[in-house]
Design an enzyme around this catalytic site. Sequence first.
Site, PDB file in Angstrom:
ATOM      1  N   SER A 221       1.369  -3.237   8.367  1.00  0.00           N
ATOM      2  CA  SER A 221       1.486  -3.033   6.923  1.00  0.00           C
ATOM      3  C   SER A 221       2.937  -3.226   6.477  1.00  0.00           C
ATOM      4  O   SER A 221       3.479  -4.319   6.625  1.00  0.00           O
ATOM      5  CB  SER A 221       0.936  -1.658   6.545  1.00  0.00           C
ATOM      6  N   GLU A 337      -9.983  -4.663   4.910  1.00  0.00           N
ATOM      7  CA  GLU A 337      -8.659  -4.138   4.602  1.00  0.00           C
ATOM      8  C   GLU A 337      -8.636  -3.192   3.402  1.00  0.00           C
ATOM      9  O   GLU A 337      -7.712  -2.410   3.238  1.00  0.00           O
ATOM     10  CB  GLU A 337      -7.690  -5.299   4.324  1.00  0.00           C
ATOM     11  N   HIS A 427      -7.826  -0.907   6.764  1.00  0.00           N
ATOM     12  CA  HIS A 427      -6.386  -1.049   6.926  1.00  0.00           C
ATOM     13  C   HIS A 427      -5.866  -0.006   7.914  1.00  0.00           C
ATOM     14  O   HIS A 427      -6.130   1.184   7.777  1.00  0.00           O
ATOM     15  CB  HIS A 427      -5.716  -0.869   5.555  1.00  0.00           C
TER      16      HIS A 427
END
Length: 534
Positions: A221, A337, A427
């Site tokens: 990320s 995600e 995610h």
Amino acid sequence: MKRLSVVVAAAMLAAATASAHAEISDPVQVDSGKISGIPANPDGIRVFKGIPFGAPPVGDLRWKEPQPVAKWGGVYKADHFRDVCIQPPGQGRQNIAVDVPGSPKMSEDCLYLNVWTGAAKASEKRPVMVWIYGGAFTEGAGSIGLYDGDVLAKKGAVVVTLNYRLGPFGFFAHPALAAESPHHTSGNYGITDMLAALHWVQKNIAAFGGDPDNVTVFGQSAGAMAISALVGSPRSKGLFHRAISESGNWMGLRMGAMAPYAPAEAAGLKKAEAAGAKSLADLRAMSAEEVTAKLGGRGLGGGMVADGYIFPKDLNKVFSTGQQNAVDVLVGSNAHESFFPGGPKAEQFKAQLKPRWGDLTPAVLKVYPAGTDAEAAASSAAMFSDEVTWLMRLYASDQLKLGKKAYVFSFAYNPPSPPGKQAFPTHAAEIPYVFDNLGQPHLFPDMSSPELAAKSAEARKLADTMSSYWVNFAKTGNPNGDGLPNWPAYTGIDTGKAMILDAKTMAEKKPDTAMLDLYTKLYNRETAGNASGN
């Protein structure tokens, strides 16, 4: 008897010699002094926690690049994690950097790193893996249990985790800060912390059995975003040789231009004035609590800017013209995600497309139908994930153009979940599998169960496979190895096959060219067209 005594003595000498070479010597000499760590565990892994890599960025050093660590006499006890950088608690969820029992306390004095090594001798030259955490540049720490480096070290890497300044402490621009800077710029202090840690690795990692000429940075990320940005920065040239980015490139999770410097500086000045800080002295006299409350906030103190020094220009210009650092990459994203449950109604979804996609909207609706509200919600979630997929494949393709190797993945495993719940590869869901730390609390809460994952033979097998791929890539630039499913090298954004990391790991049959073509057209029109300068 005499002969027996000689034999016993020889055996004892051999054992003593073996023991002497069983672990890195203690204390270890680094550039600032001697340090001692934690004794080796049964697998022979030694851990050194809380090693300073920069002077405490407090007082006059607040909002400056990390300064050299003062040398110490005696032996520094690197046997526990030191303070983590100031950050907020989890908003409606647990922030595992600070909310987990036993977490280090927060302070501005937070420039510390940690080393895991299984090397028996300093001369082994093991591959080095430096982890840069995610958390939107506002939270995270190298001490998080999820990032424990034991397994990766057991597989042959020397693992380093680090802290970097966050929020308004790490990403605050102001004209007075630029005026005092030798580089005539401000902001990106969190990035300077990453660079300082990488310089520390170059100077010191050989003492832990690591090879400074074989360093891989890896992160997720915001960490993945920072890593790809460092690939594009002239300031990091030579500091690492391979890069792994999980769910994020220099643009983040959505394509767009890099944040320009002037608006960030103007916003910083406005915030400072609103806080009553009329000078740099006033800013540095503010308490940490005041800085967090008055200088933080979305859009300020939360991300990288094209500062003219670390990032001389928009990174889209750098990558589109092949000016980034030539390093091998392993990159990818997760199949689901999206952070957000639910989604827009059909009419809302269609209305949202036109401003961004323009004349491409009819083609978008063919790939992402919205005939019903349920269809629109599914298409909205798919678009979020697919855009990240495209971003990662663009990144890999740009490195291919420099003649470097690239490998792309899609994490598609539905993690084990309690009865009545369904977990998806959302995610950050891949992190426990990368580190093979299945039982640790997750970065973001989801429907999955760390306890069930740790007990699942299927999940353990995938974690073993993925952690092996990551270490193999760090060793040689190729994730493949004995007993692992073959991971094909990437060949380009339209043709390259991603490795599907799932209960049955295999390469995808063919890329989704219709989806990829849509995002390529959008990028060429909106972003690359503005990135053709030098």
